[in-house]
Design an enzyme around this catalytic site. Structure first.
Site, PDB file in Angstrom:
ATOM      1  N   ASN A 133      12.159  28.120  75.882  1.00 45.57           N
ATOM      2  CA  ASN A 133      12.302  27.048  74.901  1.00 45.57           C
ATOM      3  C   ASN A 133      13.611  26.294  75.151  1.00 45.57           C
ATOM      4  O   ASN A 133      14.679  26.850  74.972  1.00 45.57           O
ATOM      5  CB  ASN A 133      12.298  27.670  73.496  1.00 45.57           C
ATOM      6  CG  ASN A 133      12.609  26.669  72.416  1.00 45.57           C
ATOM      7  OD1 ASN A 133      12.510  25.465  72.632  1.00 45.57           O
ATOM      8  ND2 ASN A 133      12.990  27.168  71.255  1.00 45.57           N
ATOM      9  N   TYR A 147       4.043  36.826  67.595  1.00 47.98           N
ATOM     10  CA  TYR A 147       3.574  36.201  68.836  1.00 47.98           C
ATOM     11  C   TYR A 147       2.053  36.044  68.805  1.00 47.98           C
ATOM     12  O   TYR A 147       1.507  35.012  69.188  1.00 47.98           O
ATOM     13  CB  TYR A 147       3.995  37.043  70.047  1.00 47.98           C
ATOM     14  CG  TYR A 147       5.479  37.057  70.277  1.00 47.98           C
ATOM     15  CD1 TYR A 147       6.087  36.071  71.054  1.00 47.98           C
ATOM     16  CD2 TYR A 147       6.282  38.042  69.721  1.00 47.98           C
ATOM     17  CE1 TYR A 147       7.456  36.072  71.262  1.00 47.98           C
ATOM     18  CE2 TYR A 147       7.661  38.051  69.919  1.00 47.98           C
ATOM     19  CZ  TYR A 147       8.239  37.062  70.698  1.00 47.98           C
ATOM     20  OH  TYR A 147       9.590  37.064  70.887  1.00 47.98           O
ATOM     21  N   HIS A 204      13.470  31.545  66.987  1.00 49.49           N
ATOM     22  CA  HIS A 204      14.043  32.692  66.263  1.00 49.49           C
ATOM     23  C   HIS A 204      13.110  33.157  65.139  1.00 49.49           C
ATOM     24  O   HIS A 204      13.303  34.240  64.605  1.00 49.49           O
ATOM     25  CB  HIS A 204      15.423  32.332  65.703  1.00 49.49           C
ATOM     26  CG  HIS A 204      15.430  31.182  64.742  1.00 49.49           C
ATOM     27  ND1 HIS A 204      15.389  29.865  65.165  1.00 49.49           N
ATOM     28  CD2 HIS A 204      15.440  31.137  63.388  1.00 49.49           C
ATOM     29  CE1 HIS A 204      15.400  29.073  64.101  1.00 49.49           C
ATOM     30  NE2 HIS A 204      15.415  29.810  63.011  1.00 49.49           N
ATOM     31  N   GLU A 229      18.147  31.596  56.550  1.00 50.24           N
ATOM     32  CA  GLU A 229      16.948  30.944  56.027  1.00 50.24           C
ATOM     33  C   GLU A 229      16.298  31.745  54.892  1.00 50.24           C
ATOM     34  O   GLU A 229      15.277  31.333  54.351  1.00 50.24           O
ATOM     35  CB  GLU A 229      15.941  30.746  57.173  1.00 50.24           C
ATOM     36  CG  GLU A 229      16.482  29.832  58.262  1.00 50.24           C
ATOM     37  CD  GLU A 229      15.531  29.676  59.440  1.00 50.24           C
ATOM     38  OE1 GLU A 229      14.398  30.201  59.388  1.00 50.24           O
ATOM     39  OE2 GLU A 229      15.934  29.044  60.421  1.00 50.24           O
TER      40      GLU A 229
END
Ligand code: ZN
Length: 188
Positions: A147, A124, A156, A183
């Site tokens: 979002n 963040y 995410h 990912e």
């Protein structure tokens, strides 16, 4: 998914896709996506990834999807097949990001979608710094919670410095973990 505060008054089209992680609901005007998210009932208790990679249009709408919904379908299909190749598919426009005067949240969504790709995570604080506003950590957190276009604006991938951080207020930790692993992020 939270309602987007969007000044756009264009007519909306709605579509649902079945995906490996559950039903994805999408709304769009002719300019771009308004909302994209997993079914509101999804939680860690009922999350059941299906082990496939297919993304299918649900209902009888397949043949007459708008250009933007077709693009959205292609984008999602590529994402679930191989997220590392997602840059080969044109990203569907997001209506809130096409408006002339973008608020802080839209700026956060834009820079996140543009600069943090599959396999990467960002804290963040680092995201706030990217916006030249390192003190805006809480505002960044708020932008993530609100979002409207999940996955495509990859909230995410936003994590805390010491752990994965929350997803949907902590109700969808297994979904966040699934997406990150999909990912290639293995550290959580
Ligand atoms: Zn719109």
């Amino acid at each position: 998914m939270p309602m987007a505060k969007n000044i756009c008054k264009l007519p909306l089209e709605f579509c649902q896709f079945s995906s490996p992680v559950g039903t994805i609901k999408v709304s769009s005007c002719s300019v771009g996506l308004h909302e994209m998210g997993l079914d509101s009932s999804l939680s860690d208790e009922n999350f059941a990834p299906n082990g496939l990679t297919d993304v299918l249009v649900m209902g009888a709408k397949g043949k007459d999807l708008s250009t933007i919904m077709k693009l959205c379908h292609e984008w999602l299909q590529q994402y679930f097949r191989d997220p590392k190749l997602i840059s080969q598919i044109l990203r569907p426009d997001i209506c809130a990001l096409k408006q002339e005067k973008k608020g802080f949240r839209a700026q956060v969504w834009q820079i996140l979608a543009d600069t943090v790709g599959p396999g990467e995570v960002i804290t963040y604080g680092a995201l706030a710094s990217k916006l030249n506003n390192p003190g805006a950590v809480r505002a960044v957190g708020s932008a993530m919670r609100n979002n409207p276009t999940g996955i495509i604006v990859p909230c995410h991938r936003v994590v805390r410095s010491n752990d994965m951080g929350l997803y949907h207020g902590g109700k969808r930790q297994s979904v966040k973990l699934w997406l990150l692993k999909h990912e290639g992020v293995d550290k959580y």
